[in-house]
Motif scaffolding. Structure first.
Motif, PDB file in Angstrom:
ATOM      1  N   THR A  92       0.903  -1.274  -0.263  1.00 45.34           N
ATOM      2  CA  THR A  92       0.399   0.063  -0.035  1.00 45.34           C
ATOM      3  C   THR A  92       1.017   0.732   0.010  1.00 45.34           C
ATOM      4  O   THR A  92       2.164   1.454   0.282  1.00 45.34           O
ATOM      5  CB  THR A  92      -0.629  -0.027   1.017  1.00 45.34           C
ATOM      6  OG1 THR A  92      -1.682   1.077   1.425  1.00 45.34           O
ATOM      7  CG2 THR A  92      -0.291   0.215   2.368  1.00 45.34           C
ATOM      8  N   GLY A  93       0.609   2.527  -0.744  1.00 46.06           N
ATOM      9  CA  GLY A  93       1.362   3.499   0.233  1.00 46.06           C
ATOM     10  C   GLY A  93       1.406   3.889   1.094  1.00 46.06           C
ATOM     11  O   GLY A  93       0.508   3.553   2.082  1.00 46.06           O
ATOM     12  N   ALA A  94       2.689   4.488   1.918  1.00 43.86           N
ATOM     13  CA  ALA A  94       3.384   4.679   2.321  1.00 43.86           C
ATOM     14  C   ALA A  94       1.947   5.581   3.546  1.00 43.86           C
ATOM     15  O   ALA A  94       2.139   5.258   5.585  1.00 43.86           O
ATOM     16  CB  ALA A  94       4.467   5.725   2.328  1.00 43.86           C
ATOM     17  N   PRO A  95       1.003   6.623   3.540  1.00 45.29           N
ATOM     18  CA  PRO A  95       0.885   7.218   3.441  1.00 45.29           C
ATOM     19  C   PRO A  95      -0.248   6.397   4.678  1.00 45.29           C
ATOM     20  O   PRO A  95      -1.190   6.124   5.408  1.00 45.29           O
ATOM     21  CB  PRO A  95      -0.468   8.496   3.170  1.00 45.29           C
ATOM     22  CG  PRO A  95       1.027   8.400   2.434  1.00 45.29           C
ATOM     23  CD  PRO A  95       1.758   6.845   1.825  1.00 45.29           C
ATOM     24  N   GLY A  96      -1.862   5.526   3.500  1.00 43.45           N
ATOM     25  CA  GLY A  96      -2.070   4.928   4.081  1.00 43.45           C
ATOM     26  C   GLY A  96      -1.999   3.821   5.263  1.00 43.45           C
ATOM     27  O   GLY A  96      -2.530   3.884   5.932  1.00 43.45           O
ATOM     28  N   PHE A  97      -0.490   3.232   4.780  1.00 45.95           N
ATOM     29  CA  PHE A  97      -0.245   2.619   5.962  1.00 45.95           C
ATOM     30  C   PHE A  97      -0.046   2.996   7.586  1.00 45.95           C
ATOM     31  O   PHE A  97      -0.619   3.415   8.487  1.00 45.95           O
ATOM     32  CB  PHE A  97       1.065   1.762   5.677  1.00 45.95           C
ATOM     33  CG  PHE A  97       1.763   1.726   7.476  1.00 45.95           C
ATOM     34  CD1 PHE A  97       1.255   0.342   7.784  1.00 45.95           C
ATOM     35  CD2 PHE A  97       3.354   2.007   6.710  1.00 45.95           C
ATOM     36  CE1 PHE A  97       1.953   0.069   8.716  1.00 45.95           C
ATOM     37  CE2 PHE A  97       3.971   1.450   8.339  1.00 45.95           C
ATOM     38  CZ  PHE A  97       3.074   0.856   9.416  1.00 45.95           C
ATOM     39  N   ASP A 232       5.585   3.133  -1.783  1.00 46.53           N
ATOM     40  CA  ASP A 232       4.511   1.883  -1.334  1.00 46.53           C
ATOM     41  C   ASP A 232       5.787   0.975  -0.767  1.00 46.53           C
ATOM     42  O   ASP A 232       6.761   1.047  -0.120  1.00 46.53           O
ATOM     43  CB  ASP A 232       4.391   1.292  -2.026  1.00 46.53           C
ATOM     44  CG  ASP A 232       3.324   1.933  -3.466  1.00 46.53           C
ATOM     45  OD1 ASP A 232       3.286   2.929  -3.043  1.00 46.53           O
ATOM     46  OD2 ASP A 232       2.194   1.178  -3.710  1.00 46.53           O
ATOM     47  N   VAL A 233       4.827   0.651   0.753  1.00 42.92           N
ATOM     48  CA  VAL A 233       5.008  -0.073   1.796  1.00 42.92           C
ATOM     49  C   VAL A 233       4.531  -1.652   2.078  1.00 42.92           C
ATOM     50  O   VAL A 233       3.255  -1.733   1.367  1.00 42.92           O
ATOM     51  CB  VAL A 233       5.106   0.517   3.325  1.00 42.92           C
ATOM     52  CG1 VAL A 233       6.698   1.816   3.130  1.00 42.92           C
ATOM     53  CG2 VAL A 233       4.205   0.130   3.259  1.00 42.92           C
ATOM     54  N   THR A 234       4.935  -2.823   2.661  1.00 41.07           N
ATOM     55  CA  THR A 234       3.719  -3.846   3.182  1.00 41.07           C
ATOM     56  C   THR A 234       3.556  -3.560   4.140  1.00 41.07           C
ATOM     57  O   THR A 234       4.946  -3.634   4.726  1.00 41.07           O
ATOM     58  CB  THR A 234       4.295  -4.946   2.727  1.00 41.07           C
ATOM     59  OG1 THR A 234       5.742  -5.105   2.985  1.00 41.07           O
ATOM     60  CG2 THR A 234       4.758  -4.808   0.731  1.00 41.07           C
TER      61      THR A 234
END
Length: 338
Positions: A92-97, A232-234
């Protein structure tokens, strides 16, 4: 009395011995992973195609595992799926995470944790209206398509750019103009030119496709404003990674494997993406995007704290981490992230 005490003691010792002798609860044999549409998800496309997680899990003694892949786009959709318990790992996008991490922090059974960084590149604002040459040219009727309003990667990056363009107090100036659309649909709307969509804030490959379409021009490049950040991160539920440390490590190792393949063989990586993408695109074009100077793929988070600091200052999250590693699994603590 002494005999009863002896029996109680013997029973307790026996029960304790049985508990100690019992095998530890097995880790999961099936995992569910989501990825999105764009080049930012390339490591997950490669991981799936090359079955790196299956190989790493088997090497870790977890046997033959089943991996189910889902295609989800937009921070809100991904967060809802994670909270509903239908995902184990999500790209997902880093901000969503960061949003979900802060919201769930300290709530047992609900907390989430970052598992890895993934990718960074430039995001472009593309437009089909010649008059739109900068953010200052937009009016209330000029709608901007992005995957999810307010919390998606594109939405927060746009807020950060607006803060630089109009001042910190006006970070949300563009929000009323944003419309939530998955990237493939936004591309079709922008190129078609028959809807209210006058701009699309997007990532590769969509921005490249739009740039080559008649009547479409670039308004801005995110890197010009913010530099290179992990976009993006997981992440995963904390209860999942706590209960499945070997699977979590296998996932990190598989991510490293995917990024190593991308670095070593960009042609193969491009072919994998072109084959698995929902958008019809030539592998040579994908390779061009992977080779872009702004494209980076690594499991080490870089600049994620910039998102957290901005979002806390803007009031979109109530809890701010003291350091980047507070948001991620301990396995990453030894890496030089930020």
């Amino acid at each position: 009395m002494a005999f009863k005490t002896f029996l109680r003691t013997a029973f307790t010792v026996a029960a304790l011995g049985a508990a100690l002798a019992a095998p530890a609860r097995a880790e999961v044999s099936e995992v569910r992973i989501s990825k999105g549409f764009g080049i930012l998800y390339l490591p997950l496309f490669v991981m799936q195609d090359q079955q790196f997680l299956e190989k790493r899990a088997k090497a870790a003694g977890l046997g033959d595992i089943k991996v189910t892949w889902l295609m989800l786009d937009g921070g809100n959709v991904i967060n809802d799926a994670m909270m509903a318990g239908t995902l184990d790992f999500a790209g997902t996008g880093a901000p969503g995470f960061v949003t979900l991490w802060a919201k769930a922090k300290g709530i047992p059974g609900v907390e989430v944790v970052g598992v890895s960084g993934m990718s960074s590149t430039s995001l472009w604002m593309m437009s089909n209206k010649p008059e739109l040459k900068s953010l200052k040219d937009f009016s209330a009727t000029d709608k901007i398509a992005l995957p999810g309003i307010k919390t998606s990667l594109a939405a927060v990056v746009l807020q950060m750019i607006a803060a630089k363009e109009f001042g910190d107090a006006n970070y949300a100036k563009m929000d009323p103009m944003t419309v939530s659309l998955p990237h493939p649909e936004a591309l079709a709307a922008l190129v078609g030119g028959k809807t209210e969509i006058k701009a699309h804030f997007t990532s590769p490959p969509f921005q490249y496709i739009e740039a080559k379409s008649a009547g479409i021009h670039r308004v801005l490049n995110s890197v010009d404003y913010l530099g290179n950040l992990t976009l993006d991160v997981t992440f995963a539920p904390k209860k999942f990674v706590d209960a499945n440390p070997k699977m979590t490590q296998a996932f990190i190792d598989a991510m490293d494997d995917a990024n190593a393949l991308i670095a070593k063989d960009k042609k193969l990586a491009a072919e994998i993406f072109a084959k698995g993408s929902k958008v019809k695109i030539d592998a040579a074009e994908v390779q061009e995007m992977i080779e872009d100077k702004d494209a980076r793929f690594t499991a080490t988070p870089e600049g994620v704290m910039k998102f957290a600091e901005f979002m806390h200052k803007a009031g979109s999250i109530k809890v701010k981490p003291a350091k980047w590693s507070d948001m991620f699994v301990p396995q990453l603590a030894g890496r030089s992230g930020s």
